[in-house]
Design a protein around this motif. Structure first.
Motif, PDB file in Angstrom:
ATOM      1  N   ASP A 185      29.322 -27.343 -39.436  1.00  0.00           N
ATOM      2  CA  ASP A 185      30.418 -26.189 -38.533  1.00  0.00           C
ATOM      3  C   ASP A 185      29.771 -24.835 -38.831  1.00  0.00           C
ATOM      4  O   ASP A 185      30.262 -24.174 -38.024  1.00  0.00           O
ATOM      5  CB  ASP A 185      31.718 -26.559 -38.949  1.00  0.00           C
ATOM      6  N   GLU A 186      29.516 -24.645 -40.145  1.00  0.00           N
ATOM      7  CA  GLU A 186      29.295 -23.219 -40.646  1.00  0.00           C
ATOM      8  C   GLU A 186      27.725 -22.798 -40.689  1.00  0.00           C
ATOM      9  O   GLU A 186      27.309 -21.578 -40.290  1.00  0.00           O
ATOM     10  CB  GLU A 186      29.975 -22.971 -41.812  1.00  0.00           C
ATOM     11  N   LEU A 187      26.898 -23.701 -41.199  1.00  0.00           N
ATOM     12  CA  LEU A 187      25.538 -23.503 -41.571  1.00  0.00           C
ATOM     13  C   LEU A 187      25.051 -23.205 -40.162  1.00  0.00           C
ATOM     14  O   LEU A 187      25.087 -23.985 -39.164  1.00  0.00           O
ATOM     15  CB  LEU A 187      24.754 -24.599 -42.375  1.00  0.00           C
ATOM     16  N   GLY A 239      31.591 -30.813 -48.121  1.00  0.00           N
ATOM     17  CA  GLY A 239      30.185 -30.119 -48.107  1.00  0.00           C
ATOM     18  C   GLY A 239      29.509 -30.562 -46.851  1.00  0.00           C
ATOM     19  O   GLY A 239      28.885 -29.603 -45.904  1.00  0.00           O
ATOM     20  N   SER A 240      29.507 -31.524 -46.323  1.00  0.00           N
ATOM     21  CA  SER A 240      29.066 -32.034 -45.072  1.00  0.00           C
ATOM     22  C   SER A 240      29.755 -31.223 -43.787  1.00  0.00           C
ATOM     23  O   SER A 240      28.994 -30.879 -42.732  1.00  0.00           O
ATOM     24  CB  SER A 240      29.070 -33.424 -44.816  1.00  0.00           C
ATOM     25  N   ALA A 241      30.947 -31.120 -43.856  1.00  0.00           N
ATOM     26  CA  ALA A 241      31.631 -30.208 -42.726  1.00  0.00           C
ATOM     27  C   ALA A 241      31.250 -28.814 -42.766  1.00  0.00           C
ATOM     28  O   ALA A 241      30.843 -28.256 -41.697  1.00  0.00           O
ATOM     29  CB  ALA A 241      33.299 -30.288 -43.093  1.00  0.00           C
ATOM     30  N   PHE A 242      30.944 -28.381 -43.899  1.00  0.00           N
ATOM     31  CA  PHE A 242      30.319 -26.707 -43.894  1.00  0.00           C
ATOM     32  C   PHE A 242      29.015 -26.833 -43.176  1.00  0.00           C
ATOM     33  O   PHE A 242      28.774 -25.965 -42.530  1.00  0.00           O
ATOM     34  CB  PHE A 242      30.298 -26.331 -45.394  1.00  0.00           C
ATOM     35  N   LEU A 271      25.728 -24.560 -51.311  1.00  0.00           N
ATOM     36  CA  LEU A 271      26.049 -23.712 -49.825  1.00  0.00           C
ATOM     37  C   LEU A 271      26.678 -22.558 -50.329  1.00  0.00           C
ATOM     38  O   LEU A 271      27.242 -22.296 -51.339  1.00  0.00           O
ATOM     39  CB  LEU A 271      26.860 -24.922 -49.134  1.00  0.00           C
ATOM     40  N   ALA A 272      27.091 -21.796 -49.400  1.00  0.00           N
ATOM     41  CA  ALA A 272      27.741 -20.561 -49.389  1.00  0.00           C
ATOM     42  C   ALA A 272      29.167 -20.788 -49.670  1.00  0.00           C
ATOM     43  O   ALA A 272      29.657 -19.662 -50.290  1.00  0.00           O
ATOM     44  CB  ALA A 272      27.525 -19.504 -48.221  1.00  0.00           C
ATOM     45  N   ASN A 273      29.663 -21.740 -49.444  1.00  0.00           N
ATOM     46  CA  ASN A 273      31.086 -21.941 -49.768  1.00  0.00           C
ATOM     47  C   ASN A 273      31.251 -22.637 -51.485  1.00  0.00           C
ATOM     48  O   ASN A 273      32.433 -22.772 -51.814  1.00  0.00           O
ATOM     49  CB  ASN A 273      31.686 -22.948 -49.099  1.00  0.00           C
TER      50      ASN A 273
END
Length: 305
Positions: free
Chosen positions: A73-75, A67-70, A34-36
């Motif tokens: 919430d973000e993807l 990872g799952s929160a991203f 992911l981007a993070n």
């Protein structure tokens, strides 16, 4: 990107240029970076015959590493992620009959297995449990199979009736189970108690299994066969870390013995397997190991690195 169930989102992944994606088989997973900067492994659960699309499902884990929160919430649609794989540590073996058991997000690798079983004309049934019906993904996909599928939400019907489903061993059946660790342990216990042959159970763990102490506490030597470099591995150093310090460029991802990225061929010596991937017969062969967690039973290991 769509909602598959409460706290579960389904991601459809394609190449930016619309090109073909790698082929895969039921049980395969991919690495998603992911981007993070976080990398996670997700089972492929879409149509394996669609050469241009991957589908995965992501459960929001409140106690996870982010990872799952991203993802939740973000993807957003149109964002780019990096993919690795596919790799398959949970392949579907030929059998005239299958019993699939899934818990929660463990349904994801089972979906393409069901499709494959239908394609080859094998008999199959599915026992699928979850905490609540609303949290169980892909129920609409499974509804078309009618009585072959038993849905067991825990808040409505209690725990999965493993004794009923596993009480009578069948020599023509292979059991595939994916889900939380306690479910996998319960299935293994039920099958052992009922007298099933060990090779009749195939499992995939999302979290590492509990293992005891290493076979040996003493340092051991690892030789990297491709360079001839030798390194000593002490009790606080993993084989993977030692190999990297000696110049090896071994890829890894989870570093917990669950994803299979760092699988390495063993040329000499006896590994102390501490992963959650290999079956008993694969451990007995001793010809590969996962150096992120596994160690050595012998004074010396020679690895194909």
């Amino acid at each position: 990107m769509s909602t598959a169930a409460q706290d579960v989102v389904s991601l459809t992944l394609t190449r930016p240029d619309g090109g073909r994606l790698p082929d895969w088989a039921p049980g395969a997973h991919i690495d998603v970076t992911l981007a993070n900067g976080e990398t996670r492994q997700y089972s492929l659960c879409g149509d394996r015959w669609d050469a241009h699309t991957f589908r995965v499902a992501v459960l929001r884990e409140t106690d996870g590493r982010g990872g799952s929160a991203f993802v939740h919430d973000e993807l957003a649609v149109g964002d780019e992620v990096l993919l690795g794989g596919p790799r398959n540590n949970f392949p579907l073996a030929p059998s005239p009959r299958y019993l699939f058991i899934a818990g929660g997000i463990g349904i994801t690798p089972i979906l393409p297995m069901i499709h494959q079983a239908d394609l080859v004309g094998a008999d199959w049934t599915l026992l699928y449990g979850g905490r609540r019906r609303a949290s169980m993904a892909f129920l609409d996909d499974l509804a078309v199979h009618g009585e072959r599928v038993e849905i067991v939400p825990q808040d409505e019907a209690g725990l999965l009736p493993l004794g009923t489903w596993l009480g009578a061993p069948r020599g023509d059946t292979v059991v595939y189970c994916c889900g939380p660790g306690p479910l996998l342990d319960a299935v293994e216990h039920a099958m052992t108690g009922a007298g099933w042959a060990p090779h009749r159970l195939r499992t995939e763990r999302f979290t590492a299994a509990e293992v005891g102490a290493p076979v040996r506490d003493e340092p051991f030597t690892v030789e990297l066969a491709r360079t001839g470099t030798t390194v000593v591995v002490g009790p606080r150093l993993s084989v993977l870390e030692a190999a990297r310090q000696a110049g090896a460029t071994t890829l890894s991802s989870c570093e917990r013995g669950t994803c299979g990225t760092c699988e390495t061929t063993v040329l000499d010596g006896l590994p102390d397997h501490r992963d959650s991937i290999l079956a008993d017969h694969e451990r007995a062969a001793g010809d590969c190991m996962f150096p992120c967690v596994s160690r050595s039973c012998t004074d010396r290991l020679v690895l194909d690195l």
